[in-house]
Design a protein around this motif. Structure first.
Motif, PDB file in Angstrom:
ATOM      1  N   ASP A  89       0.818  -1.215   0.000  1.00 29.79           N
ATOM      2  CA  ASP A  89       0.000   0.000   0.000  1.00 29.79           C
ATOM      3  C   ASP A  89       0.855   1.269   0.000  1.00 29.79           C
ATOM      4  O   ASP A  89       0.360   2.333  -0.359  1.00 29.79           O
ATOM      5  CB  ASP A  89      -0.940   0.026   1.223  1.00 29.79           C
ATOM      6  CG  ASP A  89      -2.074  -0.990   1.087  1.00 29.79           C
ATOM      7  OD1 ASP A  89      -2.268  -1.502  -0.036  1.00 29.79           O
ATOM      8  OD2 ASP A  89      -2.750  -1.273   2.089  1.00 29.79           O
ATOM      9  N   TYR A  90       2.102   1.161   0.426  1.00 28.15           N
ATOM     10  CA  TYR A  90       2.914   2.374   0.540  1.00 28.15           C
ATOM     11  C   TYR A  90       4.194   2.335  -0.297  1.00 28.15           C
ATOM     12  O   TYR A  90       4.405   3.202  -1.142  1.00 28.15           O
ATOM     13  CB  TYR A  90       3.199   2.676   2.021  1.00 28.15           C
ATOM     14  CG  TYR A  90       1.910   3.066   2.699  1.00 28.15           C
ATOM     15  CD1 TYR A  90       1.379   4.342   2.532  1.00 28.15           C
ATOM     16  CD2 TYR A  90       1.162   2.143   3.428  1.00 28.15           C
ATOM     17  CE1 TYR A  90       0.158   4.702   3.081  1.00 28.15           C
ATOM     18  CE2 TYR A  90      -0.065   2.491   3.981  1.00 28.15           C
ATOM     19  CZ  TYR A  90      -0.553   3.768   3.804  1.00 28.15           C
ATOM     20  OH  TYR A  90      -1.771   4.119   4.333  1.00 28.15           O
ATOM     21  N   ARG A  93       4.011   2.787  -3.841  1.00 28.90           N
ATOM     22  CA  ARG A  93       3.696   4.153  -4.291  1.00 28.90           C
ATOM     23  C   ARG A  93       4.778   5.146  -3.881  1.00 28.90           C
ATOM     24  O   ARG A  93       4.538   6.351  -3.788  1.00 28.90           O
ATOM     25  CB  ARG A  93       2.350   4.604  -3.718  1.00 28.90           C
ATOM     26  CG  ARG A  93       1.208   3.779  -4.228  1.00 28.90           C
ATOM     27  CD  ARG A  93      -0.147   4.336  -3.913  1.00 28.90           C
ATOM     28  NE  ARG A  93      -1.137   3.423  -4.452  1.00 28.90           N
ATOM     29  CZ  ARG A  93      -1.535   3.404  -5.714  1.00 28.90           C
ATOM     30  NH1 ARG A  93      -1.056   4.276  -6.569  1.00 28.90           N
ATOM     31  NH2 ARG A  93      -2.424   2.516  -6.128  1.00 28.90           N
ATOM     32  N   LYS A 196      -4.289  15.757  -6.237  1.00 33.91           N
ATOM     33  CA  LYS A 196      -3.098  15.906  -5.405  1.00 33.91           C
ATOM     34  C   LYS A 196      -2.828  17.389  -5.116  1.00 33.91           C
ATOM     35  O   LYS A 196      -2.427  17.757  -4.016  1.00 33.91           O
ATOM     36  CB  LYS A 196      -1.907  15.273  -6.124  1.00 33.91           C
ATOM     37  CG  LYS A 196      -0.709  15.092  -5.256  1.00 33.91           C
ATOM     38  CD  LYS A 196       0.296  14.200  -5.908  1.00 33.91           C
ATOM     39  CE  LYS A 196       1.614  14.281  -5.175  1.00 33.91           C
ATOM     40  NZ  LYS A 196       2.668  13.520  -5.837  1.00 33.91           N
ATOM     41  N   GLU A 226      -6.152   7.722 -12.750  1.00 36.90           N
ATOM     42  CA  GLU A 226      -4.704   7.772 -12.519  1.00 36.90           C
ATOM     43  C   GLU A 226      -4.259   8.908 -11.604  1.00 36.90           C
ATOM     44  O   GLU A 226      -3.382   8.740 -10.782  1.00 36.90           O
ATOM     45  CB  GLU A 226      -3.985   7.953 -13.862  1.00 36.90           C
ATOM     46  CG  GLU A 226      -3.880   6.668 -14.675  1.00 36.90           C
ATOM     47  CD  GLU A 226      -3.010   5.626 -13.997  1.00 36.90           C
ATOM     48  OE1 GLU A 226      -1.926   5.997 -13.522  1.00 36.90           O
ATOM     49  OE2 GLU A 226      -3.436   4.448 -13.932  1.00 36.90           O
ATOM     50  N   HIS A 230      -3.792   8.143  -3.751  1.00 39.38           N
ATOM     51  CA  HIS A 230      -4.276   7.012  -2.953  1.00 39.38           C
ATOM     52  C   HIS A 230      -3.994   7.216  -1.476  1.00 39.38           C
ATOM     53  O   HIS A 230      -4.667   6.643  -0.628  1.00 39.38           O
ATOM     54  CB  HIS A 230      -3.620   5.710  -3.432  1.00 39.38           C
ATOM     55  CG  HIS A 230      -4.183   5.207  -4.725  1.00 39.38           C
ATOM     56  ND1 HIS A 230      -4.948   4.069  -4.815  1.00 39.38           N
ATOM     57  CD2 HIS A 230      -4.127   5.712  -5.973  1.00 39.38           C
ATOM     58  CE1 HIS A 230      -5.324   3.891  -6.074  1.00 39.38           C
ATOM     59  NE2 HIS A 230      -4.831   4.871  -6.794  1.00 39.38           N
ATOM     60  N   SER A 231      -2.942   7.981  -1.207  1.00 40.79           N
ATOM     61  CA  SER A 231      -2.567   8.210   0.185  1.00 40.79           C
ATOM     62  C   SER A 231      -2.209   9.681   0.340  1.00 40.79           C
ATOM     63  O   SER A 231      -1.632  10.285  -0.572  1.00 40.79           O
ATOM     64  CB  SER A 231      -1.333   7.361   0.528  1.00 40.79           C
ATOM     65  OG  SER A 231      -0.734   7.831   1.718  1.00 40.79           O
ATOM     66  N   GLU A 234       1.396  10.823  -0.313  1.00 48.73           N
ATOM     67  CA  GLU A 234       1.939  11.130  -1.638  1.00 48.73           C
ATOM     68  C   GLU A 234       2.283  12.619  -1.714  1.00 48.73           C
ATOM     69  O   GLU A 234       3.031  13.038  -2.585  1.00 48.73           O
ATOM     70  CB  GLU A 234       0.920  10.772  -2.732  1.00 48.73           C
ATOM     71  CG  GLU A 234       0.769   9.273  -2.930  1.00 48.73           C
ATOM     72  CD  GLU A 234      -0.321   8.923  -3.928  1.00 48.73           C
ATOM     73  OE1 GLU A 234      -0.468   9.619  -4.940  1.00 48.73           O
ATOM     74  OE2 GLU A 234      -1.049   7.948  -3.673  1.00 48.73           O
TER      75      GLU A 234
END
Ligand code: PLP
Length: 411
Positions: A89-90, A93, A196, A226, A230-231, A234
């Motif tokens: 998960d991390y 990315r 973002k 895209e 997601h986190s 980022e």
């Protein structure tokens, strides 16, 4: 004399779901044969995936053998699960985390509800409106929300930041001092996301103002586009200001199994009365080790299977199933001329009620004319008035049938 925590008396009754149940029951008693389709509640309907099921079975076998039996596990979660979470998960990315920054739990609801305990009583809390009610109610219970004002339909101690079609559901930064900011992306109830760039504004704001962002990412697995983060990590600098919550509930059908995790980076600090910086990771660790005794080994073994190659493929199919429903709902409603939001990176479709109907008027129309139960937007906050939430968590068949019925309505 035992006295109650009077803050509980400030809570507004769980009006939304009680009222939905009341209206549904009344309709059913007047129309006993009605075939009601529920696209209201945010719960999954597909069974656990085969990889998870066989892993759960293997966990049970281990627990039934004296040599592999396990009692209490680490309160923070087993390393095998935490390492897998970090890896997939991390790290995948470009985000690095240490094992002691991830806390496995039995649900994001508990974590987002409990996290406020490690902050000062006088913290000023900001939430979006509409909002997932747990953020507000857990602060009401703690005495941070002040009184509920029946006229404004808001707590006078909470800062509400409106999101609606007019601002494209992009919240503006607070104009008054706040300390804790709850963000939820992909959002429940609106199904919308933040780019973002937008998220960076919040991180920068939090860094400039020494705030902490409580970032609820329970629907992260539903992100399709895209360019959607997601986190929160980022965003550069986010580890200094944000706690992130993730859950296996909507990702892997774990609503009834219970497993989630919370990331509290070591860099993240808040301040004591004298202004000294204190690591929140230490406080959350202390809180969890005192009040929580870990998630069952069997559950964690099951959750780890989500990340195997087979598990990942199956989870993708599961998410695709719901997101196909979401697209069907979105397209179906849009083709009727309705204004629809969300449903692209989230399993929620947030629609503007037609002809200026209130949220509850539209609820009654759907219930009585199409026998469909959804969720009135106003139940999530004042700015939800005039909106309505449908979920993609139903079966394909029910989603299809619901759309056929809506098609026949005069809207
Ligand atoms: N956060 C949000 C935004 C949710 O919508 C939900 C569940 O509906 C949760 C957290 C709760 O997740 P869990 O099942 O992990 O407690």
């Amino acid at each position: 004399m035992a006295k109650i925590n009077g803050n509980y008396l400030e809570l507004q009754g769980s009006y939304l779901f009680a009222e939905i149940a009341k209206r549904r029951t009344k309709f059913m008693s007047e129309n006993p044969g009605a075939d009601i389709i529920s696209l209201g509640i945010g719960d999954v309907t597909r069974p656990l995936t085969p990889a998870v099921v066989s892993s759960l079975h293997a966990g049970v076998d281990e627990m039934s053998n004296e040599k592999t039996f396990r009692g209490y596990g680490p309160e923070q979660g087993y390393d095998f699960l935490i390492e897998t979470i970090i890896e997939h998960d991390y790290k995948a990315r470009g985000i690095s985390l240490e094992k002691n920054e991830v806390f496995v739990s039995d649900g994001s609801k508990c974590d987002v509800g409990n996290i406020q305990e490690i902050f000062s009583q006088d913290s000023i809390v900001a939430v979006m409106d509409p909002v997932y009610p747990v953020y507000v109610d857990s602060n009401v219970m703690a005495g941070r929300a002040g009184h509920f004002n029946p006229e404004t339909k808001r707590y006078d101690g909470i800062v509400y930041i409106p999101t609606h079609a007019e601002n494209q559901f992009i919240p503006s930064l607070p104009t008054q001092k706040v300390d804790l900011i709850y963000l939820c992306y992909p959002n429940n109830p609106t199904g919308m996301t933040l780019s973002k760039e937008e998220l960076k504004k919040w991180v920068d704001y939090a860094r400039d103002n020494k705030c902490v962002i409580l970032y609820d990412s329970a629907y992260e697995a539903y992100i399709q586009e895209e360019d959607v983060p997601h986190s929160i990590y980022e965003v550069e600098g986010a580890k200094e200001v944000a706690i992130e919550f993730r859950s296996f509930s909507k990702t892997a059908g774990f609503t009834g199994v219970r497993c989630a995790y919370t990331v509290v980076p070591r860099e993240l600090k808040a301040y004591d009365e004298s202004g000294n910086a204190v690591a929140l990771n230490d406080l959350w660790n202390r809180r969890q080790t005192t009040k929580f005794n870990g998630v069952s080994y069997i559950t964690q073994v099951g959750a780890a299977a989500v990340y195997t190659e087979e598990g990942r493929q199956q989870i993708k199919q599961l998410v695709d199933y719901y997101m196909t429903n979401a697209k069907m709902i979105r397209d179906g409603l849009a083709s009727l001329g309705l204004e629809v939001f969300g449903g692209v990176n989230a399993p929620y479709i947030w629609l503007k009620t037609p002809n200026g109907l209130s949220s509850w008027e539209f609820f009654d129309k759907l219930l009585t004319e199409a026998n469909i139960v959804g969720t009135p937007g106003v139940g999530f906050g004042r700015n939800g008035e005039g909106y309505f939430r449908l979920t993609a968590f139903g079966s394909r068949e029910n989603t299809q049938r619901a759309l056929e019925r809506i098609n026949k309505l005069s809207l």
